[in-house]
Design an enzyme around this catalytic site. Structure first.
Site, short mmCIF file in Angstrom:
data_model
loop_
_atom_site.label_atom_id
_atom_site.label_comp_id
_atom_site.label_asym_id
_atom_site.label_seq_id
_atom_site.Cartn_x
_atom_site.Cartn_y
_atom_site.Cartn_z
N SER A 53 0.40 -1.69 0.29
CA SER A 53 -0.32 -0.65 0.18
C SER A 53 1.05 0.84 0.15
O SER A 53 1.59 1.67 -0.69
CB SER A 53 -1.28 0.05 1.26
N LYS B 16 -19.68 17.92 4.85
CA LYS B 16 -18.30 17.30 5.24
C LYS B 16 -17.86 17.12 6.50
O LYS B 16 -17.04 15.98 6.65
CB LYS B 16 -19.59 18.67 6.37
#
Length: 333
Positions: A170, A222
């Site tokens: 990753s 948000k």
């Protein structure tokens, strides 16, 4: 009498514990006050000659391995070799060794940037960098910053080899692809070109206990999903969209630096052992970092760099207290 001494020693141990605790608290308060005035403690890049260390280890073995006559001949040859190296000392290439052991936050990036800055100021034409990397990945932004540090070396035309003994997955692989060459041990875990996000949700638990969770935001997205509120299909869909966008950027980044890769085959989030990773083109060579370092030491000087931040007063007091405590309880009663 024995009982008296036993109680007395226990009393001393309790007293020592209290004194140490008071010293640590006092040191902590002092350090906080100093830090407010002086800011964070500075550090420095420490450098060690790895080739000399390897040569010394070899000499230690030879002294026990060889008989007197053979050892004398060996030492004579070594002396001649040192003289030759001394003549070529200014022209022989230098290899710089860096270590990056990554956690989920890529905390080691703060040291890496200092070490790379030191190399960029000292490196000469022909010098190279070996980066011993171990990381299973973590936060995208901090691993992106770590990868950008390696790109500083490439921008300065300094050849970089990343060595993976255990894992570069990753975010760790995101760092690795920025190198000119990737070397992995046969069973190192390589790849995991994917993105994941997972959090628990306690909404039903709170609801069963008649506890309300209120969250106020400005901006439609948000917050997409939440720990304590009730998640919506819209929020989940938005998070998946964001993950796909990050994955696309990750894929593009890997493709930029390893264009030979078949991303449809390798950018699935899977990780492979080093030998399979070599077949897939994720790495360039199978070897351990020890093999690569020995090769470098035979060609020229190898300098290991390690950025060491100065320890704070509480850290020094804590170490002293721990050592004193260990000595106290290791003493025979």
């Amino acid at each position: 009498m024995e009982n008296f001494f036993g109680h007395y020693l226990l009393f001393l141990a309790d007293t020592a514990t209290i004194v140490v605790a008071l010293l640590v608290i006092a040191g902590g308060l002092t350090a906080i006050a100093l830090n407010r005035r002086k800011g964070p403690a500075a550090g420095q890049v420490q450098v060690s000659d790895l080739r000399k260390q390897l040569e010394q280890s070899s000499e230690n073995v030879q002294q026990l391995r060889l008989d007197k006559k053979a050892l004398k001949a060996h030492q004579k040859a070594r002396k001649k070799d040192r003289k030759e190296k001394a003549k070529d000392g200014d022209t022989e290439p230098c290899t710089y060794l860096l270590d990056f052991k990554g956690d989920i936050r890529a905390s080691a990036v703060s040291a890496l940037r200092e070490e790379i800055s030191a190399i960029l100021q000292a490196a000469q034409s022909g010098d190279t960098v070996l980066l011993r990397l171990e990381s299973g990945g973590g936060m995208v932004n901090t691993y992106g910053l770590a990868a950008a540090q390696i790109l500083r070396l490439r921008a300065a035309k300094i050849h970089v080899t990343v060595m993976v003994d255990a894992i570069a997955a990753s975010g760790g692989y995101m760092m690795a692809v920025t190198a000119d060459r990737i070397v992995a041990s046969p069973f190192a875990l390589i790849g995991s070109i994917g993105v994941v996000a997972q959090i628990p949700n306690f909404h039903r638990w709170l609801k069963d206990r008649h506890i309300d969770w209120e969250q106020f935001t400005a901006g439609k997205f948000k917050r997409t999903v939440t720990l304590f509120g009730e998640n919506t299909d819209t929020g989940r869909a938005k998070l998946r969209e964001e993950l796909e966008e990050i994955h696309a950027q990750f894929r593009d980044f890997v493709q930029q630096y390893r264009p030979q890769l078949n991303l449809e085959q390798v950018a699935t989030g899977e990780a492979w052992p080093g030998n399979k990773a070599l077949t897939l083109g994720l790495v360039d060579q199978l070897a351990t970092s020890d093999e690569i370092l020995l090769e470098a030491a035979q060609k020229g000087k190898v300098l290991a760099l390690h950025y060491q931040r100065k320890s704070t007063l509480p850290q020094r007091l804590g170490l002293a207290a721990q050592q004193g405590w260990d000595r106290l309880w290791q003493s025979p009663l």
